[in-house]
Motif scaffolding. Structure first.
Motif, mmCIF file in Angstrom:
data_model
loop_
_atom_site.group_PDB
_atom_site.id
_atom_site.type_symbol
_atom_site.label_atom_id
_atom_site.label_comp_id
_atom_site.label_asym_id
_atom_site.label_seq_id
_atom_site.Cartn_x
_atom_site.Cartn_y
_atom_site.Cartn_z
ATOM 1 N N MET A 1 40.818 125.831 -55.820
ATOM 2 C CA MET A 1 40.542 126.488 -54.583
ATOM 3 C C MET A 1 39.663 127.696 -54.872
ATOM 4 O O MET A 1 39.870 128.403 -55.860
ATOM 5 C CB MET A 1 41.833 126.938 -53.900
ATOM 6 N N ARG A 2 38.740 127.928 -53.988
ATOM 7 C CA ARG A 2 37.910 129.127 -54.098
ATOM 8 C C ARG A 2 38.636 130.279 -53.422
ATOM 9 O O ARG A 2 39.080 130.157 -52.278
ATOM 10 C CB ARG A 2 36.568 128.867 -53.428
ATOM 11 N N GLU A 18 37.930 130.927 -58.932
ATOM 12 C CA GLU A 18 38.456 129.574 -58.757
ATOM 13 C C GLU A 18 39.892 129.565 -59.265
ATOM 14 O O GLU A 18 40.158 130.062 -60.363
ATOM 15 C CB GLU A 18 37.623 128.543 -59.508
ATOM 16 N N VAL A 19 40.820 129.013 -58.464
ATOM 17 C CA VAL A 19 42.237 129.015 -58.802
ATOM 18 C C VAL A 19 42.805 127.622 -58.556
ATOM 19 O O VAL A 19 42.505 126.987 -57.541
ATOM 20 C CB VAL A 19 42.989 130.050 -57.920
ATOM 21 N N GLU A 20 43.616 127.152 -59.483
ATOM 22 C CA GLU A 20 44.339 125.897 -59.285
ATOM 23 C C GLU A 20 45.504 126.155 -58.326
ATOM 24 O O GLU A 20 46.219 127.150 -58.468
ATOM 25 C CB GLU A 20 44.871 125.361 -60.606
ATOM 26 N N THR A 21 45.706 125.273 -57.376
ATOM 27 C CA THR A 21 46.808 125.431 -56.435
ATOM 28 C C THR A 21 47.938 124.477 -56.787
ATOM 29 O O THR A 21 47.744 123.491 -57.496
ATOM 30 C CB THR A 21 46.358 125.167 -54.987
ATOM 31 N N GLU A 22 49.111 124.804 -56.288
ATOM 32 C CA GLU A 22 50.301 123.977 -56.451
ATOM 33 C C GLU A 22 50.862 123.676 -55.070
ATOM 34 O O GLU A 22 50.642 124.448 -54.127
ATOM 35 C CB GLU A 22 51.333 124.714 -57.296
ATOM 36 N N ASP A 25 51.872 126.346 -52.076
ATOM 37 C CA ASP A 25 51.240 127.655 -52.241
ATOM 38 C C ASP A 25 50.904 128.289 -50.891
ATOM 39 O O ASP A 25 50.568 127.597 -49.926
ATOM 40 C CB ASP A 25 49.947 127.551 -53.056
ATOM 41 N N ILE A 30 49.446 132.765 -54.271
ATOM 42 C CA ILE A 30 48.171 132.808 -54.996
ATOM 43 C C ILE A 30 47.947 134.213 -55.551
ATOM 44 O O ILE A 30 47.588 134.385 -56.720
ATOM 45 C CB ILE A 30 47.005 132.383 -54.086
ATOM 46 N N ARG A 33 50.215 134.794 -58.517
ATOM 47 C CA ARG A 33 49.780 134.080 -59.711
ATOM 48 C C ARG A 33 48.572 134.776 -60.354
ATOM 49 O O ARG A 33 48.473 134.883 -61.574
ATOM 50 C CB ARG A 33 49.424 132.637 -59.362
ATOM 51 N N GLU A 69 40.335 124.583 -48.882
ATOM 52 C CA GLU A 69 39.263 124.709 -49.857
ATOM 53 C C GLU A 69 38.952 126.158 -50.198
ATOM 54 O O GLU A 69 38.437 126.437 -51.270
ATOM 55 C CB GLU A 69 38.009 124.025 -49.336
#
Length: 80
Positions: A1-2, A18-22, A25, A30, A33, A69
């Protein structure tokens, strides 16, 4: 995700990441994290006057980011 930061947040944290999501979330998870070791950053990003924008729509802090996104953090604005 941006993840985008505007205003004083952008100056402090940089404009985009840029971050990975779970699953499950939210804007708050976010922020936690990304800045778990920075209590001042978390206080600012999780403050009740911070606005959260997900895919160009204002959402509450507990909004689940399913298939989103883009997440933006907007600081409180003052003016006169």
């Amino acid at each position: 995700m941006r993840v985008l930061f505007f205003g004083k947040f952008g100056e402090r944290f940089g404009p985009a990441h840029e971050v990975e999501t779970e699953p499950g979330d939210t804007p708050i998870t976010i922020a936690e994290r990304m800045f778990d070791a920075d209590a001042d950053a978390l206080e600012a990003l999780c403050h009740r006057s911070t606005s959260y924008i997900v895919d160009h729509a204002v959402v509450p802090s507990d909004h689940v980011l399913d298939k989103a996104e883009e997440l933006a953090f907007l600081p409180p604005v003052s003016g006169g």
